[in-house]
Design an enzyme around this catalytic site. Structure first.
Site, short mmCIF file in Angstrom:
data_model
loop_
_atom_site.label_atom_id
_atom_site.label_comp_id
_atom_site.label_asym_id
_atom_site.label_seq_id
_atom_site.Cartn_x
_atom_site.Cartn_y
_atom_site.Cartn_z
N THR A 89 0.90 -1.14 0.00
CA THR A 89 0.00 0.00 0.00
C THR A 89 0.94 1.19 0.00
O THR A 89 2.13 1.03 0.23
CB THR A 89 -0.78 -0.01 1.35
OG1 THR A 89 -1.51 -1.21 1.45
CG2 THR A 89 -1.72 1.16 1.48
N ARG A 136 -13.37 -7.15 -2.69
CA ARG A 136 -12.66 -7.17 -1.40
C ARG A 136 -12.12 -5.78 -1.06
O ARG A 136 -11.47 -5.15 -1.89
CB ARG A 136 -11.50 -8.16 -1.45
CG ARG A 136 -10.63 -8.23 -0.18
CD ARG A 136 -9.37 -7.42 -0.31
NE ARG A 136 -8.51 -7.54 0.88
CZ ARG A 136 -7.41 -6.81 1.08
NH1 ARG A 136 -7.04 -5.91 0.18
NH2 ARG A 136 -6.70 -6.97 2.17
N LEU A 137 -12.40 -5.28 0.13
CA LEU A 137 -11.75 -4.07 0.61
C LEU A 137 -10.66 -4.47 1.59
O LEU A 137 -10.86 -5.36 2.42
CB LEU A 137 -12.73 -3.14 1.33
CG LEU A 137 -13.95 -2.65 0.56
CD1 LEU A 137 -14.66 -1.57 1.38
CD2 LEU A 137 -13.56 -2.10 -0.79
N GLY A 138 -9.53 -3.80 1.52
CA GLY A 138 -8.50 -3.98 2.52
C GLY A 138 -8.70 -2.97 3.64
O GLY A 138 -9.77 -2.39 3.81
N ASP A 139 -7.63 -2.74 4.38
CA ASP A 139 -7.72 -1.79 5.50
C ASP A 139 -7.48 -0.35 5.05
O ASP A 139 -7.82 0.59 5.78
CB ASP A 139 -6.72 -2.16 6.60
CG ASP A 139 -5.27 -2.21 6.12
OD1 ASP A 139 -5.03 -2.30 4.89
OD2 ASP A 139 -4.38 -2.16 6.97
N THR A 171 0.50 -0.99 6.60
CA THR A 171 0.60 -1.66 5.31
C THR A 171 0.61 -3.17 5.54
O THR A 171 0.75 -3.64 6.66
CB THR A 171 1.87 -1.26 4.54
OG1 THR A 171 3.01 -1.67 5.29
CG2 THR A 171 1.93 0.23 4.29
N HIS A 172 0.49 -3.89 4.46
CA HIS A 172 0.49 -5.35 4.42
C HIS A 172 -0.88 -5.93 4.82
O HIS A 172 -1.86 -5.51 4.22
CB HIS A 172 1.66 -5.94 5.20
CG HIS A 172 2.98 -5.69 4.48
ND1 HIS A 172 3.53 -4.45 4.34
CD2 HIS A 172 3.84 -6.55 3.86
CE1 HIS A 172 4.67 -4.53 3.66
NE2 HIS A 172 4.87 -5.81 3.35
N GLY A 205 -4.14 -6.32 5.67
CA GLY A 205 -5.31 -5.58 6.14
C GLY A 205 -6.33 -6.48 6.82
O GLY A 205 -7.10 -6.02 7.67
N1 GLY Z 1 -2.92 -3.23 3.60
C1 GLY Z 1 -3.36 -3.33 2.28
C2 GLY Z 1 -4.48 -4.25 2.07
O1 GLY Z 1 -4.76 -5.08 2.92
O2 GLY Z 1 -5.10 -4.17 1.03
#
Ligand code: GLY
Length: 307
Positions: A165, A193-196, A216-217, A219
């Protein structure tokens, strides 16, 4: 003035510094910097250079938070517009909502003057299909994507570590503390799909009274733990920056089920301290840092936590 940004931020960090130095609002600096990252095909997890979802379509997530007003703006699963963070900021400035997703986000972007543009980078398309082709029989390839996608989802994402991200935190010249994020999300994610990154409190949070955080990473973990809100709330409750980050990491560590992997936590407090920690990412994690004592932004190494 301070900027903390993750390793993907190189294309925009210097412009962010220039805008901060000019005295403009911190979100002007973060939005402009993220636009440069979103346009850069060398950044393989954000904007045009990012990875498509399972059916080969780009879906962008982004969020902004003004820590002085505590207004947020976010978009999720936005298609056809690379500058997702700018659409997120327009959600904040133009609507009585905090988040739009999918078709509504696309409609709002169009109404707001964002011109639809090609978003699938040819190399990303090739990598996407090459990987699918290795997993699908010739019969499945012929009918793809008219088939159940769920069985492919875990098979595809497990070996892929493409979950980055771009995140930025700042303290601007008005002592405003702000956060912004943008991502194309996980490679080969299930459509929708939504991430964080668009989820306030999970992927980002800012409060000019106490500090800010962004992750990041993975979510799928920070959404469950409310990681960024945890950090800022802990500082409000009187914990130091170090302890606030430790509390948030402990919450991540306590997760025992679901998809578990690495998370990078970026945080700063209202006194100008910052902390970036690598929780369970196997690679060396770096980040960008700038404050007024530095002539230009520096790339630094994150603290790696022992599990
Ligand atoms: N942190 C990025 C995601 O999960 O999409």
């Amino acid at each position: 003035m301070i900027i903390v940004a993750n390793s993907e931020a190189g294309a925009g960090i210097e412009q962010a510094v220039d805008i901060l130095k000019s005295g403009r609002h911190g979100l002007d600096a973060l939005e402009t910097a993220l636009n440069r990252v979103e346009e850069d095909p060398k950044v393989r997890s954000v904007g045009y250079g990012g990875w498509p979802n399972l059916i080969g379509e780009m879906e962008f997530d982004a969020g902004v938070m003004d820590g002085t007003t505590r207004r947020t703006g976010a978009v999720g699963a936005l298609r056809g517009v690379v500058h997702a963070v700018s659409v997120a900021r327009r959600v904040m400035s133009d609507l009585n909502h905090e988040m739009l997703v999918g078709e509504g986000a696309c409609r709002f972007a169009s109404e707001s003057g964002f011109t639809p543009q090609p978003t699938l980078y040819p190399d990303s398309k090739k990598v996407w299909w090459d990987k699918l082709a290795r997993m699908l029989s010739p019969e499945e390839q012929a009918k793809f994507p008219d088939m159940p996608l769920a069985p492919l989802n875990s098979a595809i994402t497990d070996p892929e570590k493409v979950r980055d991200t771009s995140v930025f935190l700042t303290i601007d010249s008005h002592k405003g503390i702000h956060a912004a994020t943008s991502t194309s999300g996980w490679a080969w994610k299930y459509p929708g799909r939504l991430g964080d990154s668009p989820i306030v409190g999970a992927g980002f949070y800012a409060d000019s009274r106490y500090g800010a955080a962004a992750c990041t990473h993975t979510g799928e973990m920070t959404m469950r733990a409310g990681t960024c809100r945890t950090i800022v709330l802990a500082m409000k409750l009187g914990y130091s920056l170090d302890d606030a980050v430790k509390i948030a990491v402990d919450e991540l560590r306590d997760l025992e089920t679901g998809y578990l992997d690495g998370v990078v936590l970026h945080a700063l407090d209202a006194h100008g301290n910052h902390k970036v920690v690598n929780f369970r990412c196997r690679e060396t994690i770096r980040y960008w840092y700038w404050d007024e004592t530095l002539t230009k932004p520096e790339k630094r190494e994150a603290e790696t936590l022992k599990d």
